[in-house]
Design an enzyme around this catalytic site. Structure first.
Site, short mmCIF file in Angstrom:
data_model
loop_
_atom_site.label_atom_id
_atom_site.label_comp_id
_atom_site.label_asym_id
_atom_site.label_seq_id
_atom_site.Cartn_x
_atom_site.Cartn_y
_atom_site.Cartn_z
N ARG A 1 69.67 -2.00 35.46
CA ARG A 1 70.29 -1.60 34.20
C ARG A 1 70.51 -0.10 34.21
NH1 ARG A 1 71.52 -6.10 33.76
NH2 ARG A 1 71.14 -7.57 32.05
N GLU B 1 77.78 1.41 29.56
CA GLU B 1 78.90 0.60 30.07
C GLU B 1 79.85 0.21 28.95
OE1 GLU B 1 77.55 -2.76 32.39
OE2 GLU B 1 76.23 -1.48 33.56
N HIS C 1 79.46 -3.51 37.65
CA HIS C 1 78.43 -4.50 37.29
C HIS C 1 78.75 -5.88 37.89
CE1 HIS C 1 75.14 -5.30 34.06
NE2 HIS C 1 74.99 -6.12 35.09
N ILE C 2 78.78 -5.90 39.24
CA ILE C 2 79.14 -7.16 39.93
C ILE C 2 77.98 -7.71 40.76
CG2 ILE C 2 81.65 -6.83 40.01
CD1 ILE C 2 81.25 -5.73 42.92
#
Ligand code: DGY
Length: 314
Positions: free
Chosen positions: A232, A261, A279-280
């Site tokens: 995170r 984000e 964020h993959i």
């Protein structure tokens, strides 16, 4: 019963869930819903399938008077107010396990890309600067002689550690909940910072891990270390990291997550010693379908009064 899904999932939940719910509302705005849209959306739902981009706050839940089950399409639960959920007697399920390998593989893609300077080398090629083999071009870290430090030794941390051992790395870790069958050696956070060549973050976001990587902790790391975050964003103070990367050109960072984000601190992406991804971590076709399947199955179990298999203990 009415079920609502805040974003279209990679499986057809409408037809799978039709035998279990009277009404199924799947929203797809091509973006996360705003707080007001979400408030309106949850109004008469019994079950909600949500995303990590949906902030499920106490005030939002005060609009969801009928809500009894939330299935989040994520393993992380930091977007949910757990106390408010508990207080209202709502059940919560999440998606642990199915995304472990996908996320560990992406952490390793970032470790390899940073340690072997792939962004710089690829930019050099694209700029037409390659004149042939050169003995000192983009020298990177010899991983087989390096120490890998893992922060957070849950399922994903352990999968990253295992991959590290197969690359011949010495593995050490810092965790609050050590377990016996863990790869590597347990060390204090400061020792991990000072002695690791590569650090990969895998702890959940909480009040005690927010800004764990601040200006001071970054200073304790080796000046040519690699820092990877697939957990995170707020675990790293992003502004402090940007300054650190600017002042230490041999320090590299691989980031799949960001503090706010989808925003990224101005100028960070353009630095040569950072690789940024959207964020993959869990984005393999299989993992994302399994995440959807877990949410769908948990909603079915809830609707048919069966035991939830991935209930988060509140
Ligand atoms: C999660 O599940 O918490 C990841 O961040 C996205 O898959």
């Amino acid at each position: 019963m009415k079920l609502g899904v805040t974003r279209e999932l990679p499986l057809d939940c409408q037809s799978l869930l039709a035998p279990y719910f009277d009404v199924i509302q799947v929203e797809e705005k091509g973006r996360p819903m705003t707080v007001d849209e979400l408030k309106d959306f949850v109004k008469d739902l019994d079950v909600l399938i949500c995303q990590l981009t949906d902030a499920i706050s106490d005030s939002l839940l005060s609009h969801a008077k009928r809500l009894k089950h939330i299935a989040t399409f994520s393993v992380g639960v930091d977007h949910l107010d757990l106390n408010a959920i508990k207080k209202r007697g709502i059940r919560l399920s999440h998606t642990p396990g199915v995304l472990t390998d996908a996320t560990a593989n992406l952490a390793w893609a970032l470790i390899l890309s940073c340690s072997r300077r792939l962004k710089m080398a690829e930019t050099f090629m694209r700029e037409g600067k390659f004149n042939g083999f050169a003995p000192s071009l983009y020298l990177g870290l010899p991983l087989e002689r390096c120490t890998l430090g893992i922060v957070g030794m849950g399922k994903i941390g352990r999968a990253v550690a295992k991959r590290g051992e197969s690359f011949g790395m010495k593995v050490q870790y810092y965790t609050r909940t050590p377990s016996k069958d863990t790869e590597g050696k347990s060390v204090s956070f400061n020792e991990l910072l000072a002695t690791s060549d590569v650090i990969s973050i895998h702890c959940p976001l909480s009040s005690s891990t927010r800004h764990m990587f601040c200006r001071n902790s970054l200073k304790l790391m080796k000046s040519n270390a690699v820092l990877v975050n697939t957990a995170r964003g707020p675990i790293i103070d992003e502004k402090a990291l940007q300054e650190h990367l600017l002042g230490n050109p041999n320090f590299f960072a691989g980031l799949d997550v960001f503090e706010q984000e989808p925003k990224v601190v101005d100028g960070l992406i353009d630095l040569p010693n950072v690789i940024c991804l959207p964020h993959i971590g869990s984005a393999s076709q299989w993992a994302r379908e399994q995440m959807a399947n877990t949410c769908i199955q948990e909603a079915m179990r809830f609707a048919s009064n069966q035991k939830l298999l991935y209930e988060y203990t509140l």
